[in-house]
Design a protein around this motif. Sequence first.
Motif, PDB file in Angstrom:
ATOM      1  N   ASP A 252       5.327   3.121  -6.396  1.00 53.01           N
ATOM      2  CA  ASP A 252       6.258   4.064  -7.016  1.00 53.01           C
ATOM      3  C   ASP A 252       6.342   3.844  -8.522  1.00 53.01           C
ATOM      4  OD1 ASP A 252       6.809   5.138  -4.534  1.00 53.01           O
ATOM      5  OD2 ASP A 252       8.648   3.968  -4.240  1.00 53.01           O
ATOM      6  N   LEU A 253       6.301   2.586  -8.939  1.00 57.53           N
ATOM      7  CA  LEU A 253       6.359   2.279 -10.364  1.00 57.53           C
ATOM      8  C   LEU A 253       5.134   2.810 -11.091  1.00 57.53           C
ATOM      9  CD1 LEU A 253       7.641   0.794 -12.791  1.00 57.53           C
ATOM     10  CD2 LEU A 253       6.402  -1.241 -12.063  1.00 57.53           C
ATOM     11  N   MET A 254       3.971   2.609 -10.514  1.00 56.97           N
ATOM     12  CA  MET A 254       2.745   3.109 -11.138  1.00 56.97           C
ATOM     13  C   MET A 254       2.782   4.623 -11.278  1.00 56.97           C
ATOM     14  SD  MET A 254      -0.146   0.685  -9.348  1.00 56.97           S
ATOM     15  CE  MET A 254      -1.497   1.307 -10.355  1.00 56.97           C
ATOM     16  N   THR A 255       3.255   5.302 -10.241  1.00 56.76           N
ATOM     17  CA  THR A 255       3.359   6.759 -10.283  1.00 56.76           C
ATOM     18  C   THR A 255       4.313   7.200 -11.390  1.00 56.76           C
ATOM     19  OG1 THR A 255       2.878   6.941  -7.919  1.00 56.76           O
ATOM     20  CG2 THR A 255       4.002   8.802  -8.952  1.00 56.76           C
ATOM     21  N   MET A 256       5.452   6.533 -11.481  1.00 55.38           N
ATOM     22  CA  MET A 256       6.438   6.877 -12.507  1.00 55.38           C
ATOM     23  C   MET A 256       5.861   6.706 -13.903  1.00 55.38           C
ATOM     24  SD  MET A 256       8.707   5.276 -14.834  1.00 55.38           S
ATOM     25  CE  MET A 256       9.163   3.672 -14.179  1.00 55.38           C
ATOM     26  N   LEU A 257       5.173   5.603 -14.158  1.00 56.88           N
ATOM     27  CA  LEU A 257       4.610   5.353 -15.480  1.00 56.88           C
ATOM     28  C   LEU A 257       3.553   6.394 -15.839  1.00 56.88           C
ATOM     29  CD1 LEU A 257       4.306   1.456 -15.386  1.00 56.88           C
ATOM     30  CD2 LEU A 257       5.890   2.800 -16.792  1.00 56.88           C
ATOM     31  N   CYS A 258       2.742   6.762 -14.875  1.00 58.39           N
ATOM     32  CA  CYS A 258       1.721   7.793 -15.132  1.00 58.39           C
ATOM     33  C   CYS A 258       2.370   9.132 -15.472  1.00 58.39           C
ATOM     34  CB  CYS A 258       0.794   7.918 -13.926  1.00 58.39           C
ATOM     35  SG  CYS A 258      -0.327   6.532 -13.680  1.00 58.39           S
TER      36      CYS A 258
END
Length: 285
Positions: A252-258
């Motif tokens: 979820d964090l990776m998706t948010m940063l992208c």
Amino acid sequence: MTLAELNSDIIRRLTASLGDREGKATARLVMEDTLQADPTRIFTRGEYELEPESVDRVNRIVGRIISGEPPQYAVGRARFMGLDLIVTPATLIPRPETAALVDMITDDYSGRTGLSILDIGTGSGCIAIALSRALPFADIEGVDISDDALAVARRNARMLNVNVNFRHLDILHAEPSAEPTYDIIVSNPPYIADSEKADMDKRVTDYEPARALFVPDNDPLEFYRAIADFAASALNDGGRLYFEINPRYASDLMTMLCKKGYSDVSVTRDYLGHERYARATYNRQ
């Protein structure tokens, strides 16, 4: 009581309470931090007669540990990357996992000069101070919402003779930066969901500062989102964001940063194999 007798006594008491391995390690911590008595000194000067006040002081500390207080708080010190740091209940106790976050940054930027670094949620100052030692030509700031934690961080910086500027900032309500300033923004923010609390060691939940540990189950990324938004205004072109993270929310964090425009988003595992660190780049062009 002699030095050797006191050492044997606290090993006996702490191993009975904490188990053999942890008890012996804690006994060594107590002896070294309260009496400056490492194993070599105990071996060579074991017959040295201690003052009653010294024995009483050690016994009070041991009693606090046996009652459940973390040893680092009881002695007022914690070790982190070869540094002796002051810690209090206003600050988290530095963990070995966080050292790897510092190592990631120093590996990426070793030999670079003129760097500007911001540590968000600095606590005891452990990350900022360790980076100041590893990257001596960097301009480093540490921010925190807790004035008590900032006071500890400043004491640590003075004690270790490093030049780090510590200041108050509530990152959840921070205004965007007026202009890009930093090459690196690093944070080990609160990331443990409230629902995980029941499975945690009481020495953590009963003593360490809750607001530096826990986030609501319905918004576990609230600090990461706020930091990512702030970093988008504060990072120089090509600047990097580094996080310690909860493995539960790595995807979820990776998706948010992208979605927020970061590139080269990656997650790295810790020494136990858990997804523990995130790194991302912000490009302005």
